[in-house]
Structures are given as structure tokens and as C-alpha cells.
Design a protein around this motif. Structure first.
Motif, mmCIF file in Angstrom:
data_model
loop_
_atom_site.group_PDB
_atom_site.id
_atom_site.type_symbol
_atom_site.label_atom_id
_atom_site.label_comp_id
_atom_site.label_asym_id
_atom_site.label_seq_id
_atom_site.Cartn_x
_atom_site.Cartn_y
_atom_site.Cartn_z
ATOM 1 N N MET A 124 0.855 -1.182 0.000
ATOM 2 C CA MET A 124 0.000 0.000 0.000
ATOM 3 C C MET A 124 0.895 1.238 0.000
ATOM 4 O O MET A 124 1.896 1.294 0.711
ATOM 5 C CB MET A 124 -0.883 0.011 1.248
ATOM 6 N N ARG A 170 -5.003 1.204 -3.800
ATOM 7 C CA ARG A 170 -3.808 0.883 -3.026
ATOM 8 C C ARG A 170 -2.956 2.120 -2.737
ATOM 9 O O ARG A 170 -1.841 2.016 -2.243
ATOM 10 C CB ARG A 170 -2.979 -0.194 -3.743
ATOM 11 N N TYR A 172 -1.265 4.175 -4.460
ATOM 12 C CA TYR A 172 0.054 4.315 -5.076
ATOM 13 C C TYR A 172 0.420 5.790 -5.209
ATOM 14 O O TYR A 172 -0.424 6.640 -5.493
ATOM 15 C CB TYR A 172 0.074 3.672 -6.470
#
Length: 264
Positions: A124, A170, A172
């Protein structure tokens, strides 16, 4: 007076002959700017084929994605070989003055990491480096979207940016870098999306080393680019025949491990 006139006339005739000779030699020379891998390698592969037709091929190597177009516009090159059409058309001046003469191959874009071996291992908040030019940056984000990792705005298109991301489950983080610097960034980020030519130069095997990679149906075909009006120049036509040969296709298939795919 007659002697003076005759001397001047002889000088003019001699100058014209020298100029014509220089122009003739130049007309038999083809100067192409290219990034080293695979573009310059493929051009060097067909030097002898062109020489057999009386054309001297000179390859000038570049390590960025801007100077080859500027040099072509300035007349320092006859053509260049490093880019796909979406990149060429991302700059209004380039688009107005340059044109793709023919396509040769695709270099699948891939995601690489020195820290992780599988895309599912990316944590994550992972920091992912992507190209900072509009078309390759958008292409990188489209690759991530194609694998279900992010979602882009429906109208983002080929020039999507990080601001086009509407879902990033997630979390990013993205670092935008010049394409040539991306392989060197691998020690500093969690992963990087790298153009095929720069991956190959860095010793990466696109098929074995990438966590995810574009498919063979990628629309980003690398092309020979010329100034508008030069598409039908006999030297360019001879180059097209030489590059679209079985010899070149066999070389691509045996030397690049799937990191370069011929489109002819």
C-alpha cells in the motif's frame, strides 16, 4: 577585359561543379538520429543493404526524446527513429513539421522493480516512477488501469495524467521522471514503468523481469519520422524496404527476448 570576364566565368563554373558534386554526395547520404537500443542497432544492421544501393547511412545516437526532433526540424538529420506517433503529435510544432513515414516495431512498456518479484507484492502506498512526457506518462497509467490497479477518468484518453486518476485503491504514489532516468530510479522507488528501449539498455529482460507488460497489440508503434514532404524520398523508401525485411524480423525475434515486436 575579356580575360577578366573569362576568369570570372571559369570561377563560376567551377563553383557550380563543386556545389553540384557536394549536393550529389549529400543526396546519397542518409543521416538518421536514433536512440541506441534497439533503434540504432536495427539501423546499423541494414547499413550494408543501403550501401549496395549507393546510399551511405550515418547513424547519430541520442539519449533523450526531445533533441532528435529538434535536430530533424533544423535540418541536421534526414530522419529519426525513436518515437511513436502519439509522442510525435504531443508537440504542436513537431506535429506541424514532421510526419511518420512508416512503422517498424513496438517496444512493450513494462513495470519493473528491484524490491518485488510480483505485482501483488507491491505494498500500500508504493512509490511508482513513470515517464514525465505526456504520451508515455499516459501510456504508463493506461497500463496500470489495464491490469485493474487504478481507474482513470473515462475521457482521459492517451494523454492521461496522475490528475486523471479517479480510483487508486492501493494509494500508489507517482514520481514523474524523464524516461531515460527511469532505470536508474529503481533503487529509489518501489517500481518504475520503463520504455522498452531503456529497459533493454539497462539489461532488463521485458518478458522475464517485468511485473506487468503491455500486450503485442499496443498502438504505440515506433516509426521512422521525416520532415513533411520527405515521405517519398527514394532514400526513405530504400530504408523502408531494408528495415521491413526478413533479416531484420529474424534479428528482432532472436535478440530482444520479446522486448521488441516487429509490426511487419
Amino acid at each position: 577585359m575579356k580575360k577578366t570576364f573569362l576568369a570570372v566565368a571559369l570561377i563560376l563554373v567551377s563553383s557550380a561543379m563543386i556545389f553540384a558534386s557536394g549536393g550529389g554526395d549529400r543526396a546519397k547520404t542518409l543521416i538518421i538520429g536514433a536512440t541506441p537500443v534497439p533503434h540504432a542497432e536495427l539501423l546499423n544492421l541494414v547499413k550494408d543493404d543501403l550501401a549496395a544501393q549507393g546510399i551511405t547511412l550515418q547513424v547519430r545516437e541520442f539519449n533523450d526524446y526531445v533533441q532528435p526532433n529538434e535536430a530533424l526540424i533544423a535540418g541536421d538529420l534526414d530522419a529519426n527513429f525513436f518515437q511513436h506517433t502519439p509522442y510525435l503529435e504531443s508537440n504542436a510544432n513537431w506535429k506541424a513539421r514532421l510526419v511518420s513515414a512508416f512503422g517498424v516495431h513496438v517496444e512493450p512498456l513494462g513495470l519493473y522493480s528491484r524490491k518485488y518479484k510480483n505485482i501483488n507484492d507491491l505494498p500500500m502506498g508504493a512509490n511508482i516512477a513513470i515517464p514525465n512526457d505526456p504520451t508515455n506518462g499516459g501510456r504508463a497509467l493506461l497500463l496500470l488501469q489495464s491490469k485493474g490497479l487504478i481507474t482513470l477518468s473515462p475521457n482521459a484518453g492517451l494523454t492521461a495524467t496522475v490528475r486523471s486518476i479517479v480510483a487508486n485503491p492501493r494509494n500508489y504514489r507517482f514520481t514523474e521522471l524523464e524516461a531515460a532516468q527511469l532505470p536508474r530510479s529503481l533503487d529509489d522507488v518501489d517500481a518504475a514503468i520503463i520504455n522498452g528501449n531503456y529497459a533493454l539498455e539497462a539489461g532488463l529482460n521485458p518478458v522475464k523481469d517485468s511485473l506487468i507488460i503491455e500486450g503485442a497489440d499496443s498502438p504505440y508503434v515506433n516509426t521512422i519520422v521525416v520532415r513533411k514532404g520527405m515521405e517519398n524520398d527514394p532514400r526513405i523508401k530504400a530504408l523502408e524496404t531494408a528495415l521491413k525485411s526478413q533479416k531484420v524480423k529474424d534479428y528482432i525475434n532472436t535478440h530482444y527476448n520479446g522486448g521488441v515486436i516487429a509490426v511487419f
